[in-house]
Design a protein around this motif. Structure first.
Motif: not given
Length: 397
Positions: A157, A206, A208, A342-345, A349-350, A352
């Motif tokens: 990543t 970022m 989250r 964006l991070q959407y655990f 999915t995310s 960069y």
């Protein structure tokens, strides 16, 4: 003569002595924690929409992270008349901890200046270890089956994630001090790479997203994985600017909980080329060689060998302590106007905003202990579609 001047040159005598023992809590003389922006007003960057469509996917890749429950292997082993220093098993933290891992490996070499040293492996750990050994005065040759951009590290990543699958919670106490110094050393080194041509390292903003309140616990929110320590939150809280929760009236996303934080990001294509160039300028040579058994170490001309084979060590050494963790990514066409990730655990999915394309990372429940390196196009398309849904639901604030 013992070689330690790399440590002193890189961080000063204070940190060098602490790193050698991994016992002192002293900060290096040159280290000053950044001023925390926690009391400053929240400022959102321009939030351009990601053009999240499957017809904009330009590449898909799979890498296998080499996770060891007790942490990376860093011991010294004698094989006939060869000294093999092992330096592998960094999970999802290879790029992030690479300079600290390199320093710890070089520390274990007991040799005169100009002694030939062999580095096996040309990924993130191998390249930085080779450069660290060069700076310590050794003659370094890298032996590898592949080199960037065709090594596993090139498919990572590429973000600052120093505690990503680095050790289990069960073994965290024994490893915490070593990890902390590796992380701090690496972080300080990355600051010297900011602003270079090609932007190998840079900061991004970022967000989250979460369906439930944040709890700051370690983990990847994927069933079947062990519990991990939250080292970064617990031990490095003074190192980077603080994360801030986005209040409801400023929240542009449909999720109830949003946290904004700065993230150090590696543009892997440019960064790998930078490392290759530094190694070559210092007289380094890369030799194509494939190892199939640990007895192959005995065939090297060099008497000192640093084993940086990553996941390859599982088969090479028959090391059953390595657990494969599959990771699939894809790249969307670059969008220069995109200034955030964006991070959407909760949705696994995310994305960069790397210079070589928008890196989209998917997460699946079957990734842990999964050695398969096959690409599943449906997995990446689903991740891109999930991002499209998030973009569609965004509102202007």
């Amino acid at each position: 003569m013992q070689r330690r001047h790399f440590m002193k040159q890189a961080l000063g005598a204070g940190l060098a002595s602490s790193l050698l023992g991994c016992t002192s809590q002293r900060q290096p003389a040159s280290y000053h924690p950044p001023y925390s922006p926690v009391t400053l007003p929240l400022s959102l960057p321009p939030l351009a929409r990601v053009e999240a469509r499957s017809d904009r996917i330009v590449a898909m890749n799979v890498c296998t992270r080499p996770f060891r429950a007790m942490g990376p292997r860093t011991d010294v082993e004698s094989m006939g008349n060869k000294t093999v220093i092992h330096n592998y098993g960094h999970g999802g933290s290879g790029w992030s901890l690479s300079w600290g891992a390199a320093a710890l490996a070089e520390q274990q070499i007991q040799a005169e200046v100009n002694t030939p040293v062999a580095i096996v492996g040309c990924g993130a750990i191998g390249l930085t270890t080779a450069i660290a050994c060069q700076r310590a005065g050794y003659q370094v040759t890298i032996y590898a089956k592949e080199r960037p951009p065709y090594v596993r590290s090139s498919y990572a990543t590429g973000i600052w994630s120093p505690d990503s699958r680095i050790v289990t919670l069960e073994h965290a106490a024994d490893y915490a001090q070593t990890w902390q110094w590796m992380a701090r050393l690496s972080y300080l080194r990355f600051q010297t790479l900011l602003g270079l041509a090609g932007t190998p390292v840079e900061w991004t903003t970022m967000f989250r997203l979460a369906d439930k309140p944040f709890d700051d616990k370690g983990g990847h929110n994927i069933p079947g994985e062990p519990a991990y320590p939250g080292f970064q939150h617990q031990l490095l809280s003074d190192l980077t600017p603080k994360a801030r929760d986005v209040p409801e009236h400023l929240n542009p996303f449909a999720t109830p909980h949003v946290r904004q934080f700065p993230l150090l990001m590696f543009n892997i294509s440019a960064y790998s080329q930078y490392l290759l160039d530094v190694f070559a300028r210092n007289g380094g040579v890369i030799v194509n060689r494939t190892l199939s058994h640990q007895d192959d170490f005995k065939q090297f001309d060099e008497s000192i060998i640093v084993n940086c084979t990553g996941y390859g060590a599982k088969a090479l050494l028959n090391d059953e302590t390595i657990t494969p963790v599959r990771g699939q990514t894809c790249k969307l066409m670059p969008q220069p106007e995109l200034q955030y990730g964006l991070q959407y655990f909760d949705r696994h999915t995310s994305f960069y905003p790397r210079r070589d394309g928008i890196l989209v990372q998917a997460g699946a429940e079957g990734d842990f202990n999964n050695p398969q390196a096959n690409i599943d196009p449906a997995e990446s398309v689903a991740a891109v579609n999930a991002i499209a849904d998030i973009m569609q639901s965004m509102r202007r604030v």
